[in-house]
Design a protein around this motif. Sequence first.
Motif, PDB file in Angstrom:
ATOM      1  N   THR A  50      40.484  34.723  42.012  1.00  0.00           N
ATOM      2  CA  THR A  50      41.069  34.901  40.683  1.00  0.00           C
ATOM      3  C   THR A  50      40.181  34.328  39.589  1.00  0.00           C
ATOM      4  N   SER A  51      38.994  33.846  39.949  1.00  0.00           N
ATOM      5  CA  SER A  51      38.071  33.209  39.000  1.00  0.00           C
ATOM      6  C   SER A  51      38.699  32.026  38.283  1.00  0.00           C
ATOM      7  N   GLY A  52      39.736  31.454  38.902  1.00  0.00           N
ATOM      8  CA  GLY A  52      40.369  30.267  38.343  1.00  0.00           C
ATOM      9  C   GLY A  52      41.500  30.533  37.375  1.00  0.00           C
ATOM     10  N   PHE A  53      41.848  31.803  37.143  1.00  0.00           N
ATOM     11  CA  PHE A  53      42.870  32.124  36.146  1.00  0.00           C
ATOM     12  C   PHE A  53      44.209  32.454  36.805  1.00  0.00           C
ATOM     13  N   ASP A  54      45.279  32.115  36.071  1.00  0.00           N
ATOM     14  CA  ASP A  54      46.634  32.353  36.569  1.00  0.00           C
ATOM     15  C   ASP A  54      47.177  33.707  36.133  1.00  0.00           C
ATOM     16  N   ALA A  55      46.746  34.182  34.950  1.00  0.00           N
ATOM     17  CA  ALA A  55      47.331  35.408  34.395  1.00  0.00           C
ATOM     18  C   ALA A  55      46.354  36.080  33.449  1.00  0.00           C
ATOM     19  N   VAL A  56      46.679  37.319  33.116  1.00  0.00           N
ATOM     20  CA  VAL A  56      45.902  38.097  32.148  1.00  0.00           C
ATOM     21  C   VAL A  56      46.863  38.677  31.120  1.00  0.00           C
ATOM     22  N   LEU A  57      46.542  38.499  29.851  1.00  0.00           N
ATOM     23  CA  LEU A  57      47.308  39.106  28.764  1.00  0.00           C
ATOM     24  C   LEU A  57      46.496  40.260  28.210  1.00  0.00           C
ATOM     25  N   GLY A  58      47.102  41.447  28.169  1.00  0.00           N
ATOM     26  CA  GLY A  58      46.380  42.610  27.682  1.00  0.00           C
ATOM     27  C   GLY A  58      47.294  43.615  27.031  1.00  0.00           C
ATOM     28  N   ALA A  59      46.713  44.768  26.681  1.00  0.00           N
ATOM     29  CA  ALA A  59      47.492  45.837  26.065  1.00  0.00           C
ATOM     30  C   ALA A  59      48.560  46.327  27.036  1.00  0.00           C
ATOM     31  N   ARG A  60      49.573  47.011  26.492  1.00  0.00           N
ATOM     32  CA  ARG A  60      50.671  47.501  27.322  1.00  0.00           C
ATOM     33  C   ARG A  60      50.134  48.465  28.378  1.00  0.00           C
ATOM     34  N   SER A  61      50.297  48.076  29.633  1.00  0.00           N
ATOM     35  CA  SER A  61      49.761  48.884  30.728  1.00  0.00           C
ATOM     36  C   SER A  61      50.312  48.322  32.022  1.00  0.00           C
ATOM     37  N   SER A  62      49.792  48.810  33.139  1.00  0.00           N
ATOM     38  CA  SER A  62      50.204  48.259  34.424  1.00  0.00           C
ATOM     39  C   SER A  62      49.519  46.911  34.635  1.00  0.00           C
ATOM     40  N   LYS A  63      50.193  46.021  35.321  1.00  0.00           N
ATOM     41  CA  LYS A  63      49.635  44.699  35.600  1.00  0.00           C
ATOM     42  C   LYS A  63      48.397  44.817  36.477  1.00  0.00           C
ATOM     43  N   LEU A  64      48.430  45.756  37.412  1.00  0.00           N
ATOM     44  CA  LEU A  64      47.298  45.922  38.318  1.00  0.00           C
ATOM     45  C   LEU A  64      46.043  46.346  37.564  1.00  0.00           C
TER      46      LEU A  64
END
Length: 400
Positions: A50-64
């Motif tokens: 995960t490169s050390g990250f817990d989550a990703v915040l991005g534009a409205r889309s699928s989490k995958l």
Amino acid sequence: MILPRLVYRSLRQHALSTLVTAGSIALAAGLLMTVWTVKAQSQRAFTESTSGFDAVLGARSSKLQLVLNAIFHLEASPGNVAWTDYEFIARHPAVKTAVPIAVGDNFEGWRIVGTVPEMFTQVELAPGEKHAFAEGRLFTDGEREAVIGSFAAQKLGWKVGQTFRPYHGINYDPATQHEEEFVVTGILAPTNTPADRVIWIPLKGVQTMSGHDPRAATDVSAVLLQFRAATAGLMLDVMYNKQGNRLTLAYPVSTIMADLFNKISWFDRVLALVAYLVALVAAGSVLAGIYASMSARRRDIAILRALGARRRTIFGSVLAEAAAIGALGAIAGFGVYLGLWYGVAEVIRAESGVVLTWGDERNVWWICPLAMTALSALGGIVPALKAYRIPVAESLAPVS
């Protein structure tokens, strides 16, 4: 000692068929071990890288899609995140670290990612472990400088001081080269994560590059997040995914990747089925090879019986011969396994940056050879029974 001599003599007399049969067993054993280890290691590696990250915040889309694009540098970006949204999440008390990234450029197919120096100075890949430099230094924010992942540097042959001009888009097209020229100031030490195959430049270097939409000059592609506690992810998940409708929070990254592997588990089953069928065919070849030689061995077996060899000794020698062929094939299967494993591991590393660790699935090193030996011995039961029933008097009768 008569049994080992009988087995050795028979294997030597039928060397060609022994080698061919052992070769098919080697292929089956190699396939089985490769499918087993690659499946287990790739699932663990992708859920842990995960490169050390817990989550990703991005534009409205699928989490995958967000995870694949922002963490593994695959797929296309689903859209942009406004700078104000980045500032809001960065100031949130539950967020430990918020790192913005901007994507959309490449160099001959290698992804270029814009980010901030905090990516390398604050983010911990694991507790107490941060990005380190094999040589050189970190880029200066706002300058046309770059640091490059270890795998990308190795494949491109770049050193500190190398200059390059990016290409627009995530797919290499010689007609889309930018005017800006960047200089490599540092090469990162290996991390065995997707970061190893990325060319990193300052965030502003992507935002202000010629040919990019000036209206999005302050937007970012995604924000990589580290939380102070696991409860923060649950709280922000409600805020962005359930109550909001503009942005998507992909959390937790490891679970999202595990769900992906669950969805494509049918493919693993297909590969395993192919390997099992090859193993059955190999066992069948043991049966067919030894059974076909029974006619040629008929007189030899009758002579052994006449000299005092018992039926169970003859039965055991044929069964031991089948097991010996299986054992030889299983040993040779390690060569097939090593070749396949290294080939698959290199493809996975080149395409995703994820490194499979050799030797993590050691159980397969003894389970598979034992299973192939037992399966081969099972295939030897029918010809062993035929040898057991060979009549001595009829077989020794002179042939006119």
